[in-house]
Write a protein that holds these residues in place. Structure first.
Motif, PDB file in Angstrom:
ATOM      1  N   HIS A 168       2.877  -4.312  -9.046  1.00  0.00           N
ATOM      2  CA  HIS A 168       3.181  -3.455 -10.190  1.00  0.00           C
ATOM      3  C   HIS A 168       2.612  -4.061 -11.479  1.00  0.00           C
ATOM      4  CE1 HIS A 168       6.794  -2.467  -7.540  1.00  0.00           C
ATOM      5  NE2 HIS A 168       6.122  -1.347  -7.625  1.00  0.00           N
ATOM      6  N   ASP A 169       2.313  -3.188 -12.426  1.00  0.00           N
ATOM      7  CA  ASP A 169       1.844  -3.634 -13.734  1.00  0.00           C
ATOM      8  C   ASP A 169       2.425  -2.701 -14.794  1.00  0.00           C
ATOM      9  OD1 ASP A 169       0.574  -4.880 -15.813  1.00  0.00           O
ATOM     10  OD2 ASP A 169      -1.375  -3.924 -15.462  1.00  0.00           O
ATOM     11  N   PRO A 170       3.447  -3.139 -15.545  1.00  0.00           N
ATOM     12  CA  PRO A 170       4.023  -4.481 -15.522  1.00  0.00           C
ATOM     13  C   PRO A 170       4.971  -4.665 -14.335  1.00  0.00           C
ATOM     14  CG  PRO A 170       5.221  -3.115 -17.070  1.00  0.00           C
ATOM     15  CD  PRO A 170       4.077  -2.271 -16.559  1.00  0.00           C
ATOM     16  N   GLU A 171       5.207  -5.914 -13.960  1.00  0.00           N
ATOM     17  CA  GLU A 171       6.148  -6.206 -12.880  1.00  0.00           C
ATOM     18  C   GLU A 171       7.556  -6.312 -13.455  1.00  0.00           C
ATOM     19  OE1 GLU A 171       7.592  -5.920  -9.867  1.00  0.00           O
ATOM     20  OE2 GLU A 171       5.560  -6.501  -9.271  1.00  0.00           O
ATOM     21  N   THR A 172       8.491  -5.575 -12.867  1.00  0.00           N
ATOM     22  CA  THR A 172       9.870  -5.584 -13.367  1.00  0.00           C
ATOM     23  C   THR A 172      10.872  -6.005 -12.295  1.00  0.00           C
ATOM     24  OG1 THR A 172      10.154  -3.238 -12.807  1.00  0.00           O
ATOM     25  CG2 THR A 172       9.366  -3.748 -15.031  1.00  0.00           C
ATOM     26  N   HIS A 173      10.428  -6.245 -11.070  1.00  0.00           N
ATOM     27  CA  HIS A 173      11.340  -6.541  -9.962  1.00  0.00           C
ATOM     28  C   HIS A 173      11.544  -8.048  -9.813  1.00  0.00           C
ATOM     29  CE1 HIS A 173      10.346  -2.412  -7.958  1.00  0.00           C
ATOM     30  NE2 HIS A 173      10.936  -2.302  -9.133  1.00  0.00           N
ATOM     31  N   LEU A 174      12.765  -8.423  -9.473  1.00  0.00           N
ATOM     32  CA  LEU A 174      13.155  -9.834  -9.507  1.00  0.00           C
ATOM     33  C   LEU A 174      12.342 -10.714  -8.556  1.00  0.00           C
ATOM     34  CD1 LEU A 174      14.991 -12.108 -10.470  1.00  0.00           C
ATOM     35  CD2 LEU A 174      16.659 -11.407  -8.720  1.00  0.00           C
ATOM     36  N   ILE A 175      12.235 -10.330  -7.292  1.00  0.00           N
ATOM     37  CA  ILE A 175      11.585 -11.222  -6.323  1.00  0.00           C
ATOM     38  C   ILE A 175      10.133 -11.514  -6.689  1.00  0.00           C
ATOM     39  CG2 ILE A 175      10.815 -11.401  -3.915  1.00  0.00           C
ATOM     40  CD1 ILE A 175      13.518 -10.174  -3.095  1.00  0.00           C
ATOM     41  N   PRO A 176       9.302 -10.513  -6.977  1.00  0.00           N
ATOM     42  CA  PRO A 176       7.927 -10.864  -7.382  1.00  0.00           C
ATOM     43  C   PRO A 176       7.860 -11.638  -8.687  1.00  0.00           C
ATOM     44  CG  PRO A 176       8.298  -8.494  -7.538  1.00  0.00           C
ATOM     45  CD  PRO A 176       9.469  -9.061  -6.811  1.00  0.00           C
ATOM     46  N   ILE A 177       8.791 -11.401  -9.604  1.00  0.00           N
ATOM     47  CA  ILE A 177       8.814 -12.170 -10.850  1.00  0.00           C
ATOM     48  C   ILE A 177       9.067 -13.645 -10.554  1.00  0.00           C
ATOM     49  CG2 ILE A 177      10.215 -12.618 -12.903  1.00  0.00           C
ATOM     50  CD1 ILE A 177      10.373  -9.595 -13.322  1.00  0.00           C
TER      51      ILE A 177
END
Length: 327
Positions: free
Chosen positions: A182-191
Motif C-alpha cells: 500500500h502507498d501510503p501504508e497504514t496497516h500495523l504488520i507491514p509498518i
C-alpha cells in the motif's frame, strides 16, 4: 467465468491467485491502488473503472460471466472523513452502476468485500453478525449502504449475494510472489516489518493503558489467503444454489494485541524494534474481535493460519521486495 473487480489490489490479487486454479477469471481494475504485475498469467486483465458502463456492458456481452466478486472500494478511513465524496461516488455510486449492468445482462451472483467498519465502535468485545451496525465514518457507511442495497436487490430482482465483513487482513501468499503493498501504508504488520528492515525510524504505539492483558489494543488479524479461501467457498455455495443471501464475519476469533504483533515480528525476524509510546487515538476501542462461528457452521470455513504464520509470510514478501529493489 468469474469477473473480479479490484482484482489487482492486495486482497483481490490473493483471491485471484487461488481462484485461477478452479475458474476462468477476468480482472477489471483501474490500478489506482492495484498492481498489474501481481496478475497471474492465466488471468485476462482489463484496465478500467468500476463505474465505466461502456466497459461493463462490453465485458458482460462478450463473456459468459457466472458471478462478480467486488474488491474495488476506496478503503482508508481517515481519507473518507476528509473526502467523503470520493467514497460515496466510488463505493456506492459506481457499485450501483456495476449492479445495474449485472442485472441487465442476467448475472445474479455477487460477492461483496465489506468491512468491520460497518460496526463502528461496538459495545461488545466479540462481534457477531447480529451486532448492531453503527459506522462512524464515510468509509464504513458507504459499505453498509451497499449491504442494504444488496438486500433490497435480492428482494426485488433476485440478486443472490454474499457479504464478507473483514477485520484486519494481513500476510502474503506462501509463494512470496505477491503481498501487501500500500502507498501510503497504514496497516500495523507491514509498518513494523518496514521498520525492522530499516525503512522507518520507529514504530508508534498509540496507548499502553487499555483494559487488556498488556495494556495495548487488541485486534483480529486474519491471513489474506484464509480470506481468499472464504471467498471461494462462498462463490461455490452461490453457484451451486446452496445460498441465496448471507452475511459473514471473517476473523480468527481471538485477536492479538499491538505488543504481541511487535513481539512476534521481532521473533520471526530476529531484529529488535524501535518503539515509541504515544497517546491514545480518539475513538480507538480496547478490543475488536470477530466471531466467525456462522461461516464455520454454514460453509465449514475457519482461519487456518496463526499469527506467526501471518508474519512469516509477510516477512518473506517484504524481504523479496528489498532484494528486487537492490537488483
Amino acid at each position: 467465468m468469474i469477473l473480479v473487480v479490484g482484482g489487482a489490489g492486495y486482497i483481490g490479487s490473493h483471491l485471484v491467485k487461488e481462484l485461477v486454479e478452479y475458474k476462468e477469471v477476468i480482472v477489471l481494475d483501474n490500478l489506482s491502488t492495484g498492481h498489474e504485475e501481481l496478475m497471474d498469467s492465466r488471468v485476462r486483465f482489463v484496465k478500467g473503472n468500476l463505474g465505466d458502463r461502456l466497459i461493463l456492458d462490453q465485458l458482460f456481452s462478450e463473456n459468459s460471466i457466472d458471478a462478480v466478486m467486488h474488491f474495488a472500494a476506496n478503503s482508508l478511513v481517515g481519507e473518507s472523513v476528509l473526502d467523503p465524496y470520493k467514497y460515496y461516488n466510488n463505493n456506492v455510486s459506481n457499485t450501483l452502476t456495476l449492479l445495474d449492468a449485472m442485472l441487465k445482462h442476467g448475472v445474479k451472483n455477487f460477492i461483496f468485500s465489506s468491512t468491520a467498519a460497518t460496526y463502528g465502535i461496538p459495545e461488545t468485545e466479540l462481534i457477531t453478525e447480529e451486532t448492531v451496525t453503527k459506522p462512524i465514518n464515510p468509509y464504513g457507511r458507504s459499505k453498509l449502504m451497499i449491504e442494504q442495497i444488496l438486500d433490497d436487490f435480492h428482494q426485488a430482482y433476485g440478486l443472490n449475494y454474499v457479504v464478507l465483513r473483514y477485520f484486519n487482513a494481513a500476510g502474503a501468499h506462501v509463494s512470496g510472489e505477491i503481498g501487501e503493498n500500500h502507498d501510503p501504508e497504514t496497516h500495523l504488520i507491514p509498518i513494523v516489518l518496514e521498520q525492522l528492515l530499516g525503512k522507518r525510524e520507529s514504530i508508534s504505539v498509540f496507548g499502553t493503558e487499555y483494559d487488556t492483558h498488556d495494556g495495548t489494543c487488541i485486534r483480529d488479524y486474519i491471513h489474506v489467503t484464509d480470506l481468499a479461501n472464504a471467498h471461494i467457498l462462498s462463490l461455490n455455495a452461490l453457484l451451486k444454489g446452496k445460498l441465496q443471501k448471507a452475511t459473514y464475519n471473517l476473523g480468527n476469533g481471538k485477536g492479538y494485541s499491538v505488543k504481541e504483533i511487535i513481539d512476534t515480528c521481532e521473533k520471526v525476524t530476529g531484529v529488535k524494534a524501535n518503539v515509541i509510546h504515544s497517546d491514545r487515538r480518539p475513538g480507538d476501542p480496547a478490543t475488536l474481535v470477530a466471531s466467525s462461528e456462522k461461516i464455520y457452521r454454514e460453509l465449514g470455513w475457519k482461519a487456518e493460519n496463526e499469527l506467526e504464520d501471518i508474519i512469516e509470510s509477510a516477512w518473506k514478501w517484504h524481504k523479496s521486495c528489498v532484494t528486487k529493489t537492490k537488483k
